[in-house]
Design an enzyme around this catalytic site. Sequence first.
Site, PDB file in Angstrom:
ATOM      1  N   HIS A  56      24.928  -5.881 111.707  1.00 32.10           N
ATOM      2  CA  HIS A  56      26.233  -5.968 110.576  1.00 32.10           C
ATOM      3  C   HIS A  56      25.014  -6.170 109.589  1.00 32.10           C
ATOM      4  O   HIS A  56      25.694  -6.038 107.878  1.00 32.10           O
ATOM      5  CB  HIS A  56      27.073  -7.066 110.292  1.00 32.10           C
ATOM      6  CG  HIS A  56      28.113  -7.164 111.803  1.00 32.10           C
ATOM      7  ND1 HIS A  56      28.639  -6.380 111.560  1.00 32.10           N
ATOM      8  CD2 HIS A  56      27.838  -8.209 112.383  1.00 32.10           C
ATOM      9  CE1 HIS A  56      29.406  -7.024 112.811  1.00 32.10           C
ATOM     10  NE2 HIS A  56      29.334  -7.648 113.779  1.00 32.10           N
TER      11      HIS A  56
ATOM     12  N   ARG B 128      32.572  -7.101 107.928  1.00 36.84           N
ATOM     13  CA  ARG B 128      33.502  -5.967 107.740  1.00 36.84           C
ATOM     14  C   ARG B 128      34.111  -4.891 107.392  1.00 36.84           C
ATOM     15  O   ARG B 128      34.796  -4.207 106.734  1.00 36.84           O
ATOM     16  CB  ARG B 128      35.234  -6.904 107.323  1.00 36.84           C
ATOM     17  CG  ARG B 128      35.221  -8.412 107.849  1.00 36.84           C
ATOM     18  CD  ARG B 128      36.477  -8.798 107.447  1.00 36.84           C
ATOM     19  NE  ARG B 128      36.801 -10.287 107.413  1.00 36.84           N
ATOM     20  CZ  ARG B 128      37.812 -11.429 107.523  1.00 36.84           C
ATOM     21  NH1 ARG B 128      38.184 -11.284 106.406  1.00 36.84           N
ATOM     22  NH2 ARG B 128      37.613 -12.260 107.379  1.00 36.84           N
TER      23      ARG B 128
ATOM     24  N   LYS C 189      32.979  -9.666  90.170  1.00 31.23           N
ATOM     25  CA  LYS C 189      32.918 -10.235  91.429  1.00 31.23           C
ATOM     26  C   LYS C 189      31.342  -8.893  91.415  1.00 31.23           C
ATOM     27  O   LYS C 189      30.798  -8.739  92.785  1.00 31.23           O
ATOM     28  CB  LYS C 189      33.325 -10.412  92.325  1.00 31.23           C
ATOM     29  CG  LYS C 189      34.797 -10.866  91.566  1.00 31.23           C
ATOM     30  CD  LYS C 189      35.924 -11.245  92.624  1.00 31.23           C
ATOM     31  CE  LYS C 189      36.541 -12.506  92.533  1.00 31.23           C
ATOM     32  NZ  LYS C 189      37.887 -12.344  93.559  1.00 31.23           N
TER      33      LYS C 189
ATOM     34  N   ARG D 278      49.389 -14.051  97.957  1.00 29.09           N
ATOM     35  CA  ARG D 278      48.488 -14.573  98.394  1.00 29.09           C
ATOM     36  C   ARG D 278      48.960 -16.042  99.185  1.00 29.09           C
ATOM     37  O   ARG D 278      49.921 -16.456  98.164  1.00 29.09           O
ATOM     38  CB  ARG D 278      47.681 -14.691  97.146  1.00 29.09           C
ATOM     39  CG  ARG D 278      46.828 -13.566  96.706  1.00 29.09           C
ATOM     40  CD  ARG D 278      46.492 -12.773  98.375  1.00 29.09           C
ATOM     41  NE  ARG D 278      45.266 -13.455  98.811  1.00 29.09           N
ATOM     42  CZ  ARG D 278      43.772 -13.063  98.001  1.00 29.09           C
ATOM     43  NH1 ARG D 278      43.266 -11.846  96.358  1.00 29.09           N
ATOM     44  NH2 ARG D 278      42.802 -13.846  97.851  1.00 29.09           N
TER      45      ARG D 278
ATOM     46  N   PRO E 246      34.570 -13.555  98.249  1.00 29.15           N
ATOM     47  CA  PRO E 246      33.627 -14.474  97.723  1.00 29.15           C
ATOM     48  C   PRO E 246      34.213 -13.944  95.985  1.00 29.15           C
ATOM     49  O   PRO E 246      34.131 -12.795  96.078  1.00 29.15           O
ATOM     50  CB  PRO E 246      32.366 -14.259  97.527  1.00 29.15           C
ATOM     51  CG  PRO E 246      32.032 -13.563  99.153  1.00 29.15           C
ATOM     52  CD  PRO E 246      32.609 -12.541  99.277  1.00 29.15           C
ATOM     53  N   GLU E 247      34.370 -15.329  95.105  1.00 24.61           N
ATOM     54  CA  GLU E 247      34.980 -15.525  94.291  1.00 24.61           C
ATOM     55  C   GLU E 247      33.726 -15.973  92.776  1.00 24.61           C
ATOM     56  O   GLU E 247      32.029 -15.318  93.311  1.00 24.61           O
ATOM     57  CB  GLU E 247      35.607 -16.073  93.665  1.00 24.61           C
ATOM     58  CG  GLU E 247      37.254 -16.554  94.681  1.00 24.61           C
ATOM     59  CD  GLU E 247      38.431 -16.621  94.959  1.00 24.61           C
ATOM     60  OE1 GLU E 247      38.654 -17.014  93.568  1.00 24.61           O
ATOM     61  OE2 GLU E 247      38.851 -17.288  95.374  1.00 24.61           O
TER      62      GLU E 247
ATOM     63  N   ARG F  78      55.815 -11.292  80.060  1.00 21.81           N
ATOM     64  CA  ARG F  78      55.877 -10.935  81.270  1.00 21.81           C
ATOM     65  C   ARG F  78      56.348 -11.589  82.316  1.00 21.81           C
ATOM     66  O   ARG F  78      56.216 -13.302  81.923  1.00 21.81           O
ATOM     67  CB  ARG F  78      53.677 -11.465  81.683  1.00 21.81           C
ATOM     68  CG  ARG F  78      53.073 -10.194  81.007  1.00 21.81           C
ATOM     69  CD  ARG F  78      51.886  -9.843  82.391  1.00 21.81           C
ATOM     70  NE  ARG F  78      50.661  -9.592  80.946  1.00 21.81           N
ATOM     71  CZ  ARG F  78      49.910  -8.689  81.362  1.00 21.81           C
ATOM     72  NH1 ARG F  78      49.260  -9.057  83.052  1.00 21.81           N
ATOM     73  NH2 ARG F  78      49.107  -7.712  80.524  1.00 21.81           N
TER      74      ARG F  78
END
Length: 271
Positions: free
Chosen positions: A92, A111, A58, A261, A2-3, A152
């Site tokens: 869970h 998880r 988050k 990613r 989830p973002e 950067r």
Amino acid sequence: MPELPEVETTLRGLAPHLVGQRIHGVILRRPDLRWPIAAQIEQLLPGATITDVRRRAKYLLIDTDAGGSAVLHLGMSGSLRVLPGDTPPRAHDHVDISLQNGRVLRFNDPRRFGCLLWQRDCETHELLASLGPEPLSAAFTGDYLHALACGRRAAVKTFLMDQAVVVGVGNIYAAESLHRAGISPLREAGKVSRERYRRLADAVKEILAYAIQRGGTTLRDFISPDGAPGYFEQELMVYGREGEACRHCGGELKHATIGQRATVWCAACQR
């Protein structure tokens, strides 16, 4: 995982059911999440009243009048639901926080990468103290990004996903924002112009705000508090669409791994 929009959706679904409620009790069925749940949760929460529910990055923060807050992170697969108190636990379902109105706040996490912590002052906790600005705040601008990116060499997508730069922008929304701004995720962060960073900051704000409006993105592991799907998945431009046609130009979407990613972008639209 989830973002920000998914966590904000969870917050908006939970807050009306929690704020003002007195906590009746806590059941810890399995305390060994990402970090062990402190035993003081069971001691301090019963009898406390929930004064606010808010979000930082988050993390969900459940403030109480017991002199501290419960800090929750959904991890990869966590979800929070408010249910009738007599609802039998499922697999869970690791934590129950029962309320005076007979309902229960239940934390499910297959998880077990989520966490439930107790903190007297959330802003000083090591997980929160070094976080960057909220992307929907006035502090997050293209000028801010441009100044921070100077020198950067990391890919701009990796830079955008750095929680010390800006919070809550994960893989999905970084990919979508870069596509809207027309910036290749492969470009070095320090080589993106000020004007293009301004476009990127605007894109991040627009996409996150719209994703929140649409209830987030329902992928494999996200469940909103009322079980309703997030509809932003239906409008993804690049994320998860490798090999398909770009919805803007019709070209084939490319795929690469950036910062470990999976990344999808349009080489024609994003330079």
